[in-house]
Design a protein around this motif. Structure first.
Motif, PDB file in Angstrom:
ATOM      1  N   LEU A 122       2.548  -0.029   6.011  1.00  0.00           N
ATOM      2  CA  LEU A 122       2.966  -0.309   4.639  1.00  0.00           C
ATOM      3  C   LEU A 122       4.069  -1.356   4.558  1.00  0.00           C
ATOM      4  CD1 LEU A 122       2.857   3.279   3.140  1.00  0.00           C
ATOM      5  CD2 LEU A 122       1.201   1.436   2.857  1.00  0.00           C
ATOM      6  N   ARG A 123       4.838  -1.521   5.618  1.00  0.00           N
ATOM      7  CA  ARG A 123       5.923  -2.503   5.611  1.00  0.00           C
ATOM      8  C   ARG A 123       5.410  -3.941   5.593  1.00  0.00           C
ATOM      9  NH1 ARG A 123      10.996  -0.472   6.687  1.00  0.00           N
ATOM     10  NH2 ARG A 123      11.029   1.642   7.511  1.00  0.00           N
ATOM     11  N   ALA A 124       4.155  -4.151   6.004  1.00  0.00           N
ATOM     12  CA  ALA A 124       3.598  -5.507   6.078  1.00  0.00           C
ATOM     13  C   ALA A 124       2.448  -5.707   5.091  1.00  0.00           C
ATOM     14  CB  ALA A 124       3.138  -5.800   7.492  1.00  0.00           C
ATOM     15  N   THR A 125       2.435  -4.957   3.997  1.00  0.00           N
ATOM     16  CA  THR A 125       1.393  -5.102   2.983  1.00  0.00           C
ATOM     17  C   THR A 125       1.460  -6.508   2.405  1.00  0.00           C
ATOM     18  OG1 THR A 125       1.536  -2.754   2.456  1.00  0.00           O
ATOM     19  CG2 THR A 125       0.528  -4.180   0.798  1.00  0.00           C
ATOM     20  N   ARG A 126       0.294  -7.096   2.183  1.00  0.00           N
ATOM     21  CA  ARG A 126       0.244  -8.455   1.644  1.00  0.00           C
ATOM     22  C   ARG A 126      -0.432  -8.456   0.274  1.00  0.00           C
ATOM     23  NH1 ARG A 126      -1.529  -8.904   6.860  1.00  0.00           N
ATOM     24  NH2 ARG A 126      -3.634  -9.439   6.229  1.00  0.00           N
ATOM     25  N   TYR A 153      -2.500  -8.772 -11.215  1.00  0.00           N
ATOM     26  CA  TYR A 153      -3.311  -9.557 -12.141  1.00  0.00           C
ATOM     27  C   TYR A 153      -4.729  -9.686 -11.597  1.00  0.00           C
ATOM     28  CZ  TYR A 153       1.168 -10.850 -14.118  1.00  0.00           C
ATOM     29  OH  TYR A 153       2.409 -10.813 -14.681  1.00  0.00           O
ATOM     30  N   SER A 154      -5.658 -10.068 -12.455  1.00  0.00           N
ATOM     31  CA  SER A 154      -7.036 -10.271 -12.015  1.00  0.00           C
ATOM     32  C   SER A 154      -7.076 -11.287 -10.887  1.00  0.00           C
ATOM     33  CB  SER A 154      -7.907 -10.787 -13.161  1.00  0.00           C
ATOM     34  OG  SER A 154      -8.374  -9.727 -13.923  1.00  0.00           O
ATOM     35  N   GLY A 155      -7.904 -10.973  -9.907  1.00  0.00           N
ATOM     36  CA  GLY A 155      -8.067 -11.876  -8.783  1.00  0.00           C
ATOM     37  C   GLY A 155      -7.098 -11.624  -7.647  1.00  0.00           C
ATOM     38  N   ASP A 156      -6.120 -10.739  -7.834  1.00  0.00           N
ATOM     39  CA  ASP A 156      -5.196 -10.415  -6.742  1.00  0.00           C
ATOM     40  C   ASP A 156      -5.940  -9.633  -5.668  1.00  0.00           C
ATOM     41  OD1 ASP A 156      -3.142 -11.583  -8.138  1.00  0.00           O
ATOM     42  OD2 ASP A 156      -2.032  -9.729  -8.504  1.00  0.00           O
ATOM     43  N   TYR A 157      -5.533  -9.833  -4.421  1.00  0.00           N
ATOM     44  CA  TYR A 157      -6.030  -9.060  -3.286  1.00  0.00           C
ATOM     45  C   TYR A 157      -4.847  -8.353  -2.662  1.00  0.00           C
ATOM     46  CZ  TYR A 157     -10.370 -11.715  -3.392  1.00  0.00           C
ATOM     47  OH  TYR A 157     -11.555 -12.259  -3.764  1.00  0.00           O
ATOM     48  N   ILE A 158      -5.022  -7.076  -2.381  1.00  0.00           N
ATOM     49  CA  ILE A 158      -4.003  -6.307  -1.682  1.00  0.00           C
ATOM     50  C   ILE A 158      -4.571  -6.001  -0.305  1.00  0.00           C
ATOM     51  CG2 ILE A 158      -2.540  -4.252  -1.741  1.00  0.00           C
ATOM     52  CD1 ILE A 158      -2.459  -6.254  -4.250  1.00  0.00           C
ATOM     53  N   VAL A 159      -3.828  -6.349   0.755  1.00  0.00           N
ATOM     54  CA  VAL A 159      -4.273  -6.099   2.116  1.00  0.00           C
ATOM     55  C   VAL A 159      -3.231  -5.222   2.792  1.00  0.00           C
ATOM     56  CG1 VAL A 159      -4.941  -7.100   4.317  1.00  0.00           C
ATOM     57  CG2 VAL A 159      -5.421  -8.344   2.198  1.00  0.00           C
ATOM     58  N   VAL A 160      -3.657  -4.011   3.175  1.00  0.00           N
ATOM     59  CA  VAL A 160      -2.782  -3.095   3.908  1.00  0.00           C
ATOM     60  C   VAL A 160      -3.218  -3.163   5.373  1.00  0.00           C
ATOM     61  CG1 VAL A 160      -1.966  -0.725   4.142  1.00  0.00           C
ATOM     62  CG2 VAL A 160      -2.568  -1.615   1.879  1.00  0.00           C
ATOM     63  N   PRO A 161      -2.401  -3.801   6.239  1.00  0.00           N
ATOM     64  CA  PRO A 161      -2.817  -3.983   7.637  1.00  0.00           C
ATOM     65  C   PRO A 161      -2.678  -2.707   8.454  1.00  0.00           C
ATOM     66  CG  PRO A 161      -0.632  -4.868   7.329  1.00  0.00           C
ATOM     67  CD  PRO A 161      -1.099  -4.409   5.974  1.00  0.00           C
TER      68      PRO A 161
END
Length: 184
Positions: A122-126, A153-161
């Motif tokens: 969670l510390r490196a979520t993008r 917002y629309s089009g955002d990507y959340i990446v949890v490594p």
């Protein structure tokens, strides 16, 4: 504003990628979910193509009503709800593309996606927005920090490594390997 007045949640202008959920009373064929294209237009069969980017949902509703009146509807009753589409990827329980209310925060979306897995870093979520990458410490967000309140917002990507290095999983693997070697 009076202290006992209901809290208003400002949506902001509609953007390409947002979805308009339109319900027309007594006209089911005009009701549905309609995507706002990259140019800011929404196409509603029976109403036409309308420019809605930059408008508040209430203004989009008024524009749809005007379009219906121009097509011969006398007193159209229309309800419009805006939704943003955000992707959640990586170490979450249910990675997917989620339509959600405007104003949804990063932590709220993490909850909608089923929460992080045990391997999540969670510390490196993008957060990827308009091609730019922002690293967010969601662990501090879970502790009440501002990182969890980032509005999506629309089009955002959340990446949890995935967490790297020595983890509980790698520790248990090492213990099993040592146990197997000792048994031999």
């Amino acid at each position: 504003k009076a202290p006992d007045a209901p809290a208003e949640r400002r949506v902001g202008g509609l953007r390409g990628g947002d979805v308009l959920r339109v319900v027309v009373f007594r006209e089911k064929e005009l009701s549905g979910d309609f995507l706002i294209d990259a140019r800011g237009y929404v196409q509603i069969p029976g109403v036409g193509v309308l420019q809605v980017a930059g408008l508040e949902p209430q203004e989009a509703q008024e524009r749809i009503v005007e379009g219906m009146r121009a097509r011969g509807f006398e007193k159209p009753e229309v309800a419009v709800q805006a939704q943003v589409r955000v992707s959640v990827l990586g170490e979450v329980r249910q990675p997917a593309l989620y339509p959600t209310e405007p104003g949804t925060s990063l932590l709220q979306l993490l909850t909608i996606a089923g929460g992080p897995t045990e391997r999540a870093n969670l510390r490196a979520t993008r957060v990827v927005r308009d091609g730019r990458v922002f690293v967010v410490d969601l662990e501090s967000g879970l502790a009440g920090g501002a990182a969890g309140r980032i509005v999506l917002y629309s089009g955002d990507y959340i990446v949890v490594p995935r967490r790297t290095g020595f983890t509980r999983e790698s520790f248990s693997f090492v213990l099993r390997a040592v146990g197997a070697a000792a048994a031999l």
